[in-house]
Write a protein that holds these residues in place. Sequence first.
Motif, mmCIF file in Angstrom:
data_model
loop_
_atom_site.group_PDB
_atom_site.id
_atom_site.type_symbol
_atom_site.label_atom_id
_atom_site.label_comp_id
_atom_site.label_asym_id
_atom_site.label_seq_id
_atom_site.Cartn_x
_atom_site.Cartn_y
_atom_site.Cartn_z
ATOM 1 N N ALA A 25 13.930 12.209 -3.675
ATOM 2 C CA ALA A 25 12.488 12.465 -3.721
ATOM 3 C C ALA A 25 12.181 13.736 -4.518
ATOM 4 O O ALA A 25 11.227 13.764 -5.295
ATOM 5 C CB ALA A 25 11.922 12.560 -2.308
ATOM 6 N N LYS A 28 12.919 13.100 -8.316
ATOM 7 C CA LYS A 28 11.875 12.289 -8.950
ATOM 8 C C LYS A 28 10.549 13.049 -9.061
ATOM 9 O O LYS A 28 9.602 12.564 -9.658
ATOM 10 C CB LYS A 28 11.674 10.996 -8.167
ATOM 11 C CG LYS A 28 12.881 10.076 -8.206
ATOM 12 C CD LYS A 28 12.414 8.668 -8.476
ATOM 13 C CE LYS A 28 13.565 7.758 -8.772
ATOM 14 N NZ LYS A 28 13.680 7.453 -10.184
ATOM 15 N N PHE A 30 8.563 13.807 -6.547
ATOM 16 C CA PHE A 30 7.587 13.345 -5.556
ATOM 17 C C PHE A 30 7.240 14.444 -4.556
ATOM 18 O O PHE A 30 6.110 14.501 -4.062
ATOM 19 C CB PHE A 30 8.111 12.127 -4.794
ATOM 20 C CG PHE A 30 8.335 10.906 -5.652
ATOM 21 C CD1 PHE A 30 7.639 10.703 -6.834
ATOM 22 C CD2 PHE A 30 9.256 9.939 -5.269
ATOM 23 C CE1 PHE A 30 7.846 9.571 -7.617
ATOM 24 C CE2 PHE A 30 9.469 8.804 -6.034
ATOM 25 C CZ PHE A 30 8.761 8.618 -7.212
ATOM 26 N N TYR A 61 5.593 11.458 4.777
ATOM 27 C CA TYR A 61 4.365 10.665 4.700
ATOM 28 C C TYR A 61 3.334 11.165 5.714
ATOM 29 O O TYR A 61 2.161 11.363 5.383
ATOM 30 C CB TYR A 61 4.676 9.187 4.936
ATOM 31 C CG TYR A 61 3.450 8.317 4.906
ATOM 32 C CD1 TYR A 61 2.931 7.858 3.704
ATOM 33 C CD2 TYR A 61 2.792 7.975 6.079
ATOM 34 C CE1 TYR A 61 1.793 7.060 3.662
ATOM 35 C CE2 TYR A 61 1.652 7.178 6.062
ATOM 36 C CZ TYR A 61 1.162 6.728 4.859
ATOM 37 O OH TYR A 61 0.028 5.966 4.823
ATOM 38 N N ILE A 66 4.024 12.587 0.546
ATOM 39 C CA ILE A 66 4.574 11.479 -0.233
ATOM 40 C C ILE A 66 3.763 10.224 0.076
ATOM 41 O O ILE A 66 3.199 10.095 1.166
ATOM 42 C CB ILE A 66 6.079 11.291 0.089
ATOM 43 C CG1 ILE A 66 6.798 10.463 -0.964
ATOM 44 C CG2 ILE A 66 6.290 10.732 1.484
ATOM 45 C CD1 ILE A 66 8.327 10.494 -0.834
ATOM 46 N N THR A 67 3.698 9.314 -0.879
ATOM 47 C CA THR A 67 2.960 8.059 -0.678
ATOM 48 C C THR A 67 3.918 6.933 -0.295
ATOM 49 O O THR A 67 5.140 7.058 -0.448
ATOM 50 C CB THR A 67 2.218 7.649 -1.964
ATOM 51 O OG1 THR A 67 3.195 7.278 -2.959
ATOM 52 C CG2 THR A 67 1.322 8.759 -2.486
ATOM 53 N N GLU A 68 3.352 5.840 0.178
ATOM 54 C CA GLU A 68 4.171 4.669 0.511
ATOM 55 C C GLU A 68 4.897 4.144 -0.727
ATOM 56 O O GLU A 68 6.068 3.761 -0.645
ATOM 57 C CB GLU A 68 3.310 3.560 1.126
ATOM 58 C CG GLU A 68 2.890 3.848 2.541
ATOM 59 C CD GLU A 68 2.188 2.669 3.181
ATOM 60 O OE1 GLU A 68 2.821 1.593 3.282
ATOM 61 O OE2 GLU A 68 1.023 2.825 3.582
ATOM 62 N N ASP A 69 4.215 4.119 -1.866
ATOM 63 C CA ASP A 69 4.853 3.649 -3.104
ATOM 64 C C ASP A 69 6.030 4.543 -3.491
ATOM 65 O O ASP A 69 7.066 4.056 -3.952
ATOM 66 C CB ASP A 69 3.849 3.585 -4.253
ATOM 67 C CG ASP A 69 2.852 2.449 -4.104
ATOM 68 O OD1 ASP A 69 3.130 1.493 -3.345
ATOM 69 O OD2 ASP A 69 1.793 2.511 -4.754
ATOM 70 N N GLN A 70 5.875 5.832 -3.296
ATOM 71 C CA GLN A 70 6.974 6.748 -3.609
ATOM 72 C C GLN A 70 8.148 6.551 -2.647
ATOM 73 O O GLN A 70 9.306 6.597 -3.064
ATOM 74 C CB GLN A 70 6.477 8.202 -3.571
ATOM 75 C CG GLN A 70 5.531 8.516 -4.711
ATOM 76 C CD GLN A 70 4.825 9.844 -4.553
ATOM 77 O OE1 GLN A 70 4.579 10.323 -3.429
ATOM 78 N NE2 GLN A 70 4.490 10.470 -5.679
ATOM 79 N N ASP A 72 8.929 3.720 -1.258
ATOM 80 C CA ASP A 72 9.566 2.491 -1.730
ATOM 81 C C ASP A 72 10.481 2.761 -2.920
ATOM 82 O O ASP A 72 11.581 2.213 -3.010
ATOM 83 C CB ASP A 72 8.517 1.440 -2.107
ATOM 84 C CG ASP A 72 7.808 0.846 -0.899
ATOM 85 O OD1 ASP A 72 8.356 0.929 0.224
ATOM 86 O OD2 ASP A 72 6.698 0.300 -1.081
ATOM 87 N N THR A 73 10.044 3.612 -3.837
ATOM 88 C CA THR A 73 10.851 3.950 -5.006
ATOM 89 C C THR A 73 12.149 4.646 -4.591
ATOM 90 O O THR A 73 13.233 4.311 -5.076
ATOM 91 C CB THR A 73 10.055 4.854 -5.976
ATOM 92 O OG1 THR A 73 8.885 4.143 -6.413
ATOM 93 C CG2 THR A 73 10.889 5.267 -7.172
ATOM 94 N N VAL A 74 12.032 5.608 -3.680
ATOM 95 C CA VAL A 74 13.224 6.326 -3.211
ATOM 96 C C VAL A 74 14.163 5.369 -2.486
ATOM 97 O O VAL A 74 15.378 5.389 -2.713
ATOM 98 C CB VAL A 74 12.832 7.519 -2.308
ATOM 99 C CG1 VAL A 74 14.069 8.157 -1.689
ATOM 100 C CG2 VAL A 74 12.035 8.551 -3.093
#
Length: 83
Positions: A25, A28, A30, A61, A66-70, A72-74
């Motif tokens: 995280a 990236k 985030f 979160y 951090i967002t839900e999309d982030q 998911d990316t991690v």
Amino acid sequence: MVRLKRRKADAAVTGYYCQRFGAIAVHKGFVSLEEVKAAVSEQIDDDINGREHRLLGTILYDNGFITEDQIDTVLHELKKTLQ
């Protein structure tokens, strides 16, 4: 703030991989290292005081870092390391 429900992937992402979650995280962009340190501290405090264990991503979160999309990316990056 809305609490994330536990994800099926949460079971696979424990212990060593929680540490990796924070590193990915931060890498990236985030979250900051300070935000991860605060989340880890909160996680330890929860555990010591007998509260429900929360994964690092959930704490980040819940605190609006951090967002839900982030997340998911991690988790997608983590999944690659598990294969």
